[in-house]
Design an enzyme around this catalytic site. Sequence first.
Site, short mmCIF file in Angstrom:
data_model
loop_
_atom_site.label_atom_id
_atom_site.label_comp_id
_atom_site.label_asym_id
_atom_site.label_seq_id
_atom_site.Cartn_x
_atom_site.Cartn_y
_atom_site.Cartn_z
N GLU A 267 28.68 51.90 55.94
CA GLU A 267 28.45 50.64 55.24
C GLU A 267 28.12 49.63 56.33
O GLU A 267 28.94 49.39 57.22
CB GLU A 267 29.70 50.27 54.45
CG GLU A 267 29.48 49.14 53.49
CD GLU A 267 30.48 48.06 53.70
OE1 GLU A 267 30.14 47.07 54.37
OE2 GLU A 267 31.62 48.22 53.22
N CYS A 304 31.47 41.62 54.24
CA CYS A 304 30.18 42.30 54.06
C CYS A 304 29.51 41.85 52.78
O CYS A 304 28.31 42.03 52.62
CB CYS A 304 30.37 43.81 54.06
SG CYS A 304 31.73 44.33 53.02
#
Lengths: 511, 511
Positions: A267, A304
Amino acid sequence: MTLALTGRSWIAGLRSAGSAPAGRAIEAATGRPLEPLYLEATDGELDRACRAAAEAFESTELTEISRRAALLRAVADRIEALGEPLLERAHLETALPMDRMRTERGRTCGQLRFFASLIEEGSWIGERLDPAQPQRTPLAKPEIRCFRVPIGPVAVFCASNFPLAFSVAGVDTAAALAAGCPAVVHAHFAHPGTAEAIGTVITEAVAALGFPEGTFSLLYGAGHGVGRRLVEHPAIRAVGFTGSRAGGRALMDLAARRPEPIPVYAEMSSVNPLFILPGALAGRGAAIARGLHSSATLGVGQFCTKPGLIFLERGAAAASFERELAALYSATAAQPMLHAGIRAGYEEKRRRVRAGARLVAQGAEPASPQQAQAFLHAVEAERFLADPRHQEEVFGPSALLVICDHHSQMLQCARSLEGQLTATLHAEPSDRDSAHALARILVHRAGRLVWNGYPTGVEISPAMVHGGPYPATSDSRSSSVGSLALERYSRWVSVQGAEGDALALALRKPQ
Amino acid sequence: MTLALTGRSWIAGLRSAGSAPAGRAIEAATGRPLEPLYLEATDGELDRACRAAAEAFESTELTEISRRAALLRAVADRIEALGEPLLERAHLETALPMDRMRTERGRTCGQLRFFASLIEEGSWIGERLDPAQPQRTPLAKPEIRCFRVPIGPVAVFCASNFPLAFSVAGVDTAAALAAGCPAVVHAHFAHPGTAEAIGTVITEAVAALGFPEGTFSLLYGAGHGVGRRLVEHPAIRAVGFTGSRAGGRALMDLAARRPEPIPVYAEMSSVNPLFILPGALAGRGAAIARGLHSSATLGVGQFCTKPGLIFLERGAAAASFERELAALYSATAAQPMLHAGIRAGYEEKRRRVRAGARLVAQGAEPASPQQAQAFLHAVEAERFLADPRHQEEVFGPSALLVICDHHSQMLQCARSLEGQLTATLHAEPSDRDSAHALARILVHRAGRLVWNGYPTGVEISPAMVHGGPYPATSDSRSSSVGSLALERYSRWVSVQGAEGDALALALRKPQ
C-alpha cells in the site's frame, strides 16, 4: 512498570546476537536519541528466521483454527497488559498524541480479535461443494470441494505512520497468522522500541500457546539490506508492506525477479481526490470546508487516505469556499511529524510539487525543526491536466484546490487520475447525474468511493476495501483492512473425490 | 457451408490491412500448409485495438449484466452455427480427432453459457453491506458496501492444445467479457483458421448486439513482437495465458516491468504427480495401471493435467504394476501431435529429461514425422531427489515411475516438488494415515488434490480450482476454469455513505 528493551531482533523465539548497529530511536518531537541501540540482524539470523517460518508452516499447530484464534487473542491481551509504557514509548517515537496512541491500541487489539472471530466463524474459507454425479454420462462426475488454504510464510514491512495498527502486530501480521501463515516482520526504524515491545509479547504468546518458534520473528536492519534479503528468501511466499511508492515498487520488483515470483501487497501512495459538485458547494460549502480541513490535517496529514486534491467549479460559491478553507488553514497549528525523514520529505515534496500553484493559505510557523506547517495551494484545471507533478502525493498537511471551468473539465480531471485508495464526491440531489457520471469514472481509479463524507477513518468491517489500482497499491484485487484482508494470504485449492469430507478436514484440522 | 477465412486480424470490428506475413496454418497430421496466408497486425492496429478496448470499457453497454449475458450466449450460438466446417478446420490444424473437437466445442459453448448464467445469478459479485450506525460514539459509522468491478481490458493468449476451449472464445475471453472487460486476443499460430472463424463470430455478435467495437479484437503475429507490445500497452489491465513455462514467465516479467504493473494469469506447466500407496497398489494395481495409462496418453499426452510422475514403493506389487503399465505403454499407438514445434520439443525434452532414467516400455514406432511415440521410464527416488531435471514437464505421452524405498522417502519426494496444477493420491482405508500425511504436504504444492482418480478431465463447476503454485501458474490465488475464473478479471471496490443503493446501482447498471 517500564518496557524492557534490548535492541535485538527476535529470531524464531530467540534474541538475536546482532551485529552492526542499526540505529537508535529518535524522540520525534525533539530529535533527541533514545535508548537502546538497535543492532541489525545478521544474514544467518535472517535465514534462520525464514527457515523456521517454513517449518512452522508445515506444522500441525498452525492448521488448528481454535489455536490460531487463541494466539490472536493472547497477543491482544498481552499488548493491553503492556499498559501506559507502550503508549508512552510509541508517543515518544512518533510524536503522535497519547490519545491517538490509545485509540490506535484499541484498533490494533480489536483487529486481532476481529480476525480471531472471523476464522472461528469460518465462512472466509469459502468452501464450495459440487456433489458427485455417479450416473452422469458419458463420464461420472466426482465430488469436488474447494476452500482457501494459507499461502505460506509472509514477510511483513511495518508502516511509520501507524506504529501499532500497521506494524508488528498490525493488520498484515494479524491476517497472516489468522490465515495460518507464519510472519517474519521487518521493524520500521522510526519506532524500534514500540516494535520490540510488541515483538516480545508475540514471541511470548507463541511460546506460551505451544506454537513452533518459527511462527513469528522480528528483524531489525539499517538501510534496505535486511528487507531485500527477506523478500528474496525462498521460504517467503508473500509480502505485506505499507509505505512509500518508491519502497513498495522496489519490493514489487524484487519479488517479480525471484526464481519463483511471489505476491506483494504494497500500500503505497494516494492523493485521495475529493470532488465538490455545484449543488453541494452552494448548499453546504462552509460545512464541507470544515470537514475537509479536519480530515486533511488530522495526524499532521500523515494518513494514506488524507484528501490531497480538491476539485470544484469556478464561481462565487467556489470563491467563498476557498476563503473559508483558507481561514481554517491559516489557523492550523504547526505540529511535529513522525520522523526527520518524513519532515524533510514533506518540505522537499511540497516545494517541488506545488511550485506551479498559487499559495492560498499557510498555517502557523513551526516552532522547531520537527514541526510541519500546513499549506493550501490552488491551480487551474488546465494547468493541473498539463503537469502530472500536481498528482504526486505530498505526505503531510498540504492540499491543492483544482479549479475547473465546467463539469466536463472536472470529468477530464477525473479521467486523468492515477490509481487511488479513495475518491470522494460531495453532491446534492440536484447534482445526481453529474455525480453518477463522475462515479463511473472514479470507480475504476479508486478502491473506495466516499459519498458526502471524508476519506480518513478506515472502518475495520466486512465491506471495507482499503486498496485500489496502482500506484495506490501493488495489487488492486485486495484490501489491507477489514474481512477481505484475511483472504490476501490464502489461495484456493480443490479436493476431488475425497469420500465424505475426511481429507478436506485433514487438510485444515489434523488430529 | 465452408469457413470464410481471410488471413487478417480483427481490429475493433474492422478487418486488419495487415503487413508482413505471419505464416500459414499447417495440417498437423501431414505437415502440408493450408490456406490462407495470415498477416501480422501492425503496431498501429494493435494500438487501435487496445485504445478501442479502453473506450469500450468505459462505455455503458458493458456494465449491463443482461446484455453481457446475451453476448456470451450469442457467441455460443454462432459457434454452433458454424457447424462441421469449424470442427474440420480445427481437426486439420491440430490433428485432434473430430470426436474430441465435438466435445471441446460443447465445452466451449457450455462455458460461455455457464458464465452467462453466473453473472445473471449475481452472487459472484460478492456484495457485502455494513449498515450505518448513526448513533455510534465517538464517531458515527457510515453505511459501507463492497462488490467486485471489472479490472479493465484483458489481453488473452490462446493455447495450442485447446483450439476452442482455451483459445479465442475460451475461458479467459469468456471470463473477461462476463466480468465486463473487453478482450484483445492473441491468436495461436498453430490454429489460425480456427481462431479466425471464432473471432469473426465474436466480432459479428458484438456488432449485432450493439456493443462498442473495442469490446473484442483478434490479433495475428509471427514471433513474440505482437504479444510483447500487447502486454506492454498501457490500456491493457490484465493478461491471461495458457502455454509454456518460458512463454508465461516472459509475459510475467514484461507485465512486472511496466510503469504500471498488471496481473498476469499464466497457466504454464505441471507434471501432476500421482502417488500410489501400498494398500491401493496391492489391492487394485492393475486397475490403477489402466486408469493411469488412459489419463497419461489421452490426447497424445498433450494435457496440462497429464500425470507425468508416478510415485510408488518398491516391492512385489510395484513390480507387478510396472509390468502391467509397461504392457499398456508397449501397445500404445503413435499419434500425430499438435504441431511440429511441440513434436520437436517432445523429442528433445524426453531425451534430455529422461536421460538418467531406465526405459521401461515404448509404444509403437511413429509412421510419420508428425507422430509421437509413447515412453515409460523409471528412476530410483534417490536419483530423483538428486536431480531436479526429473521434475521437468515432458509435454507428450511420456511418464516417469519414481520408485521409493519407504514411505518417508515418498514424503521427501512430495516435499521436493515444485508447484503443480494437480496432485493425485491412490489410497485404501489401510493407507489412511500415510495418505493424510502426504496430502498435508501436497496441498501446499498443488491447486487440486485428486483422491483415487485421475487428473485429466477438468470439470467446469463452482468448486473447481485449475491453478496452483508457481511454476504451475503465475498466480496461485486464481483458477482458470469454473466459477472462480469469473473473479480473476475483477477487483473489489467499496462505496461508503451512498444513501440507499443508488450509487452502487449506478456503478454497475447505468440507466
